[in-house]
Design an enzyme around this catalytic site. Structure first.
Site, short mmCIF file in Angstrom:
data_model
loop_
_atom_site.label_atom_id
_atom_site.label_comp_id
_atom_site.label_asym_id
_atom_site.label_seq_id
_atom_site.Cartn_x
_atom_site.Cartn_y
_atom_site.Cartn_z
N ARG A 25 -1.20 -14.14 4.58
CA ARG A 25 -1.89 -13.43 5.66
C ARG A 25 -1.13 -13.56 6.98
NH1 ARG A 25 -6.75 -11.14 4.28
NH2 ARG A 25 -7.52 -11.07 6.43
N ASN A 82 -2.05 0.47 6.74
CA ASN A 82 -1.58 -0.80 7.31
C ASN A 82 -0.71 -1.62 6.34
OD1 ASN A 82 -3.60 -1.74 5.69
ND2 ASN A 82 -4.69 -2.88 7.27
N PHE A 96 -15.67 2.63 6.96
CA PHE A 96 -14.30 3.03 6.63
C PHE A 96 -14.04 3.10 5.13
CE2 PHE A 96 -14.24 -1.60 7.52
CZ PHE A 96 -13.76 -2.09 6.29
N ARG A 147 2.86 -5.97 9.17
CA ARG A 147 2.11 -4.83 9.73
C ARG A 147 2.69 -4.38 11.08
NH1 ARG A 147 -3.66 -7.14 7.55
NH2 ARG A 147 -3.88 -5.72 5.77
N TYR A 174 -12.39 -2.57 -3.86
CA TYR A 174 -12.93 -2.70 -2.50
C TYR A 174 -14.46 -2.68 -2.49
CZ TYR A 174 -8.35 -2.42 -0.19
OH TYR A 174 -7.08 -2.68 0.27
N LYS A 215 0.82 -1.21 0.00
CA LYS A 215 0.00 0.00 0.00
C LYS A 215 0.86 1.27 0.00
CE LYS A 215 -4.00 -2.22 2.26
NZ LYS A 215 -4.98 -2.12 3.38
N THR A 275 -5.05 -6.98 10.88
CA THR A 275 -5.42 -5.75 10.17
C THR A 275 -4.95 -4.51 10.93
OG1 THR A 275 -7.40 -6.92 9.47
CG2 THR A 275 -7.36 -4.55 9.08
P1 RTP Z 1 -6.79 -6.33 3.48
O1 RTP Z 1 -8.13 -6.66 2.87
O2 RTP Z 1 -6.31 -4.93 3.17
O3 RTP Z 1 -5.75 -7.36 3.25
O4 RTP Z 1 -6.96 -6.30 5.06
P2 RTP Z 1 -7.87 -7.21 5.97
O5 RTP Z 1 -8.45 -8.35 5.20
O6 RTP Z 1 -7.03 -7.50 7.16
O7 RTP Z 1 -9.02 -6.19 6.37
P3 RTP Z 1 -10.48 -5.98 5.76
O8 RTP Z 1 -11.46 -6.24 6.83
O9 RTP Z 1 -10.63 -6.71 4.46
O10 RTP Z 1 -10.49 -4.42 5.48
C1 RTP Z 1 -9.86 -3.90 4.34
C2 RTP Z 1 -9.02 -2.71 4.73
O11 RTP Z 1 -9.88 -1.67 5.19
C3 RTP Z 1 -9.22 -0.94 6.22
N1 RTP Z 1 -10.00 -1.03 7.45
N2 RTP Z 1 -10.19 -0.02 8.22
N3 RTP Z 1 -11.01 1.68 10.34
C4 RTP Z 1 -11.38 0.40 10.34
O12 RTP Z 1 -12.07 -0.09 11.20
C5 RTP Z 1 -10.94 -0.43 9.24
N4 RTP Z 1 -11.22 -1.70 9.10
C6 RTP Z 1 -10.61 -2.08 7.96
C7 RTP Z 1 -7.87 -1.56 6.44
O13 RTP Z 1 -6.91 -0.84 5.68
C8 RTP Z 1 -8.04 -2.96 5.88
O14 RTP Z 1 -6.82 -3.48 5.46
MG MG Z 2 -9.56 -8.08 3.41
#
Ligand code: RTP
Ligand code: MG
Length: 141
Positions: free
Chosen positions: A87, A114, A59, A104, A51, A11, A93
Protein backbone atom coordinates in the site's frame (compact mmCIF):
# COMPACT_ATOMS: atom_id res chain seq x y z
CA UNK A 1 8.33 -8.67 11.20
CA UNK A 2 5.83 -11.18 9.85
CA UNK A 3 5.94 -12.63 6.35
CA UNK A 4 2.59 -11.74 4.79
CA UNK A 5 0.79 -12.18 1.50
CA UNK A 6 -1.29 -9.59 -0.30
CA UNK A 7 -3.41 -9.46 -3.44
CA UNK A 8 -2.35 -6.94 -6.05
CA UNK A 9 -4.07 -5.94 -9.30
CA UNK A 10 -2.59 -3.85 -12.08
CA UNK A 11 -5.78 -2.18 -13.33
CA UNK A 12 -6.80 -1.68 -17.01
CA UNK A 13 -5.40 1.88 -17.23
CA UNK A 14 -1.89 0.80 -16.20
CA UNK A 15 -1.96 -2.28 -18.46
CA UNK A 16 -2.97 0.03 -21.35
CA UNK A 17 -0.06 2.36 -20.51
CA UNK A 18 2.39 -0.53 -20.91
CA UNK A 19 3.91 -0.12 -17.43
CA UNK A 20 3.45 -3.67 -16.11
CA UNK A 21 7.20 -4.21 -15.97
CA UNK A 22 7.87 -0.91 -14.22
CA UNK A 23 5.30 -1.77 -11.55
CA UNK A 24 6.67 -5.32 -11.12
CA UNK A 25 10.13 -3.82 -10.76
CA UNK A 26 8.94 -1.69 -7.84
CA UNK A 27 7.55 -4.79 -6.11
CA UNK A 28 10.86 -6.60 -6.54
CA UNK A 29 12.97 -3.65 -5.43
CA UNK A 30 10.85 -3.43 -2.26
CA UNK A 31 11.49 -7.12 -1.51
CA UNK A 32 8.03 -8.38 -2.50
CA UNK A 33 8.04 -11.73 -4.34
CA UNK A 34 5.44 -12.53 -7.00
CA UNK A 35 4.20 -15.97 -5.90
CA UNK A 36 1.24 -16.23 -8.32
CA UNK A 37 0.21 -14.16 -11.35
CA UNK A 38 -2.22 -14.15 -14.25
CA UNK A 39 -3.53 -11.79 -16.92
CA UNK A 40 -7.28 -11.80 -17.46
CA UNK A 41 -10.17 -9.69 -18.69
CA UNK A 42 -12.59 -9.73 -15.74
CA UNK A 43 -16.25 -10.51 -16.36
CA UNK A 44 -18.83 -8.19 -14.82
CA UNK A 45 -19.73 -10.93 -12.31
CA UNK A 46 -16.10 -11.40 -11.28
CA UNK A 47 -15.58 -7.65 -10.77
CA UNK A 48 -18.86 -7.25 -8.86
CA UNK A 49 -17.98 -10.20 -6.65
CA UNK A 50 -14.50 -8.92 -5.96
CA UNK A 51 -15.78 -5.46 -4.97
CA UNK A 52 -18.90 -6.73 -3.15
CA UNK A 53 -17.89 -4.78 0.01
CA UNK A 54 -18.35 -1.57 -2.01
CA UNK A 55 -21.75 -2.58 -3.47
CA UNK A 56 -23.66 0.22 -1.69
CA UNK A 57 -21.08 2.94 -2.39
CA UNK A 58 -21.90 5.64 -4.99
CA UNK A 59 -18.80 4.78 -7.05
CA UNK A 60 -19.55 1.02 -7.31
CA UNK A 61 -21.03 1.06 -10.83
CA UNK A 62 -18.21 3.20 -12.27
CA UNK A 63 -15.63 1.05 -10.48
CA UNK A 64 -17.01 -2.16 -12.01
CA UNK A 65 -17.27 -0.59 -15.49
CA UNK A 66 -13.66 0.54 -15.24
CA UNK A 67 -12.36 -2.81 -13.99
CA UNK A 68 -13.94 -4.63 -16.96
CA UNK A 69 -12.82 -2.04 -19.53
CA UNK A 70 -9.67 -3.98 -20.44
CA UNK A 71 -7.29 -6.70 -19.28
CA UNK A 72 -5.75 -6.67 -15.81
CA UNK A 73 -2.79 -8.47 -14.22
CA UNK A 74 -3.52 -10.09 -10.88
CA UNK A 75 -0.75 -11.23 -8.54
CA UNK A 76 -0.21 -12.50 -5.04
CA UNK A 77 2.82 -10.90 -3.39
CA UNK A 78 4.75 -12.24 -0.43
CA UNK A 79 7.24 -10.58 1.86
CA UNK A 80 7.87 -8.94 5.20
CA UNK A 81 4.99 -6.65 6.09
CA UNK A 82 3.69 -7.16 2.53
CA UNK A 83 0.23 -5.62 2.98
CA UNK A 84 1.40 -2.23 4.29
CA UNK A 85 4.53 -2.25 2.12
CA UNK A 86 2.43 -2.77 -1.02
CA UNK A 87 0.00 0.00 0.00
CA UNK A 88 2.96 2.35 0.59
CA UNK A 89 4.21 1.57 -2.92
CA UNK A 90 0.71 2.28 -4.34
CA UNK A 91 0.17 5.66 -2.62
CA UNK A 92 -3.17 7.30 -1.79
CA UNK A 93 -6.37 6.19 -3.58
CA UNK A 94 -6.64 9.62 -5.24
CA UNK A 95 -3.45 10.15 -7.30
CA UNK A 96 -3.66 13.90 -6.68
CA UNK A 97 -3.07 13.10 -2.99
CA UNK A 98 -0.52 10.33 -3.57
CA UNK A 99 3.04 10.92 -2.43
CA UNK A 100 5.67 11.60 -5.09
CA UNK A 101 7.33 8.43 -6.32
CA UNK A 102 4.37 6.15 -5.59
CA UNK A 103 2.77 4.03 -8.32
CA UNK A 104 -0.43 6.10 -8.31
CA UNK A 105 1.42 9.45 -8.35
CA UNK A 106 3.48 8.27 -11.31
CA UNK A 107 0.97 6.23 -13.37
CA UNK A 108 -2.64 6.98 -12.29
CA UNK A 109 -4.93 9.52 -13.95
CA UNK A 110 -7.83 9.82 -11.51
CA UNK A 111 -9.44 8.31 -8.41
CA UNK A 112 -11.31 5.93 -10.76
CA UNK A 113 -8.43 5.05 -13.07
CA UNK A 114 -5.89 4.69 -10.28
CA UNK A 115 -3.56 2.03 -11.71
CA UNK A 116 -3.47 -0.56 -8.91
CA UNK A 117 -5.38 -2.40 -6.21
CA UNK A 118 -3.94 -3.75 -2.98
CA UNK A 119 -5.52 -5.63 -0.08
CA UNK A 120 -6.02 -3.49 3.02
CA UNK A 121 -5.71 -6.07 5.84
CA UNK A 122 -4.69 -9.69 6.52
CA UNK A 123 -8.32 -10.90 6.50
CA UNK A 124 -9.17 -9.23 3.17
CA UNK A 125 -5.86 -10.38 1.67
CA UNK A 126 -6.70 -14.01 2.44
CA UNK A 127 -10.20 -13.67 0.93
CA UNK A 128 -8.95 -11.80 -2.15
CA UNK A 129 -6.09 -14.24 -2.85
CA UNK A 130 -8.50 -17.18 -2.57
CA UNK A 131 -10.97 -15.36 -4.87
CA UNK A 132 -8.53 -15.18 -7.76
CA UNK A 133 -6.17 -18.08 -6.95
CA UNK A 134 -8.42 -20.81 -5.51
CA UNK A 135 -5.80 -23.48 -6.14
CA UNK A 136 -2.72 -21.41 -5.44
CA UNK A 137 0.51 -23.29 -5.96
CA UNK A 138 3.13 -21.30 -4.14
CA UNK A 139 6.61 -21.35 -5.58
CA UNK A 140 8.67 -20.45 -2.54
CA UNK A 141 12.14 -19.23 -3.38
P1 RTP B 1 -8.02 -0.45 -3.83
O1 RTP B 1 -9.06 -1.14 -3.00
O2 RTP B 1 -8.34 -0.40 -5.31
O3 RTP B 1 -6.63 -0.91 -3.56
O4 RTP B 1 -8.00 1.09 -3.43
P2 RTP B 1 -8.21 1.73 -2.01
O5 RTP B 1 -8.22 0.70 -0.93
O6 RTP B 1 -7.22 2.82 -1.94
O7 RTP B 1 -9.67 2.35 -2.18
P3 RTP B 1 -11.09 1.79 -1.73
O8 RTP B 1 -11.68 2.75 -0.78
O9 RTP B 1 -11.00 0.35 -1.33
O10 RTP B 1 -11.92 1.90 -3.08
C1 RTP B 1 -11.77 0.93 -4.09
C2 RTP B 1 -11.61 1.61 -5.42
O11 RTP B 1 -12.81 2.30 -5.74
C3 RTP B 1 -12.50 3.48 -6.46
N1 RTP B 1 -12.98 4.64 -5.71
N2 RTP B 1 -13.56 5.63 -6.29
N3 RTP B 1 -14.88 8.09 -6.81
C4 RTP B 1 -14.55 7.77 -5.56
O12 RTP B 1 -14.80 8.48 -4.62
C5 RTP B 1 -13.88 6.51 -5.35
N4 RTP B 1 -13.50 6.06 -4.17
C6 RTP B 1 -12.92 4.88 -4.42
C7 RTP B 1 -11.00 3.57 -6.59
O13 RTP B 1 -10.63 3.02 -7.85
C8 RTP B 1 -10.51 2.68 -5.47
O14 RTP B 1 -9.25 2.16 -5.76
MG1 MG C 1 -9.52 -0.99 -0.97
Amino acid sequence: MAIERTLSIIKPDAVAKNVIGQIYSRFETAGLKIIAARMTHLSRAEAEGFYAVHRERPFFKDLVEFMISGPVIIQALEGENAIAKHRDLMGATDPKKAEKGTIRADFADSIDANAVHGSDAAETAAVEIAYFFPTLNVYSR
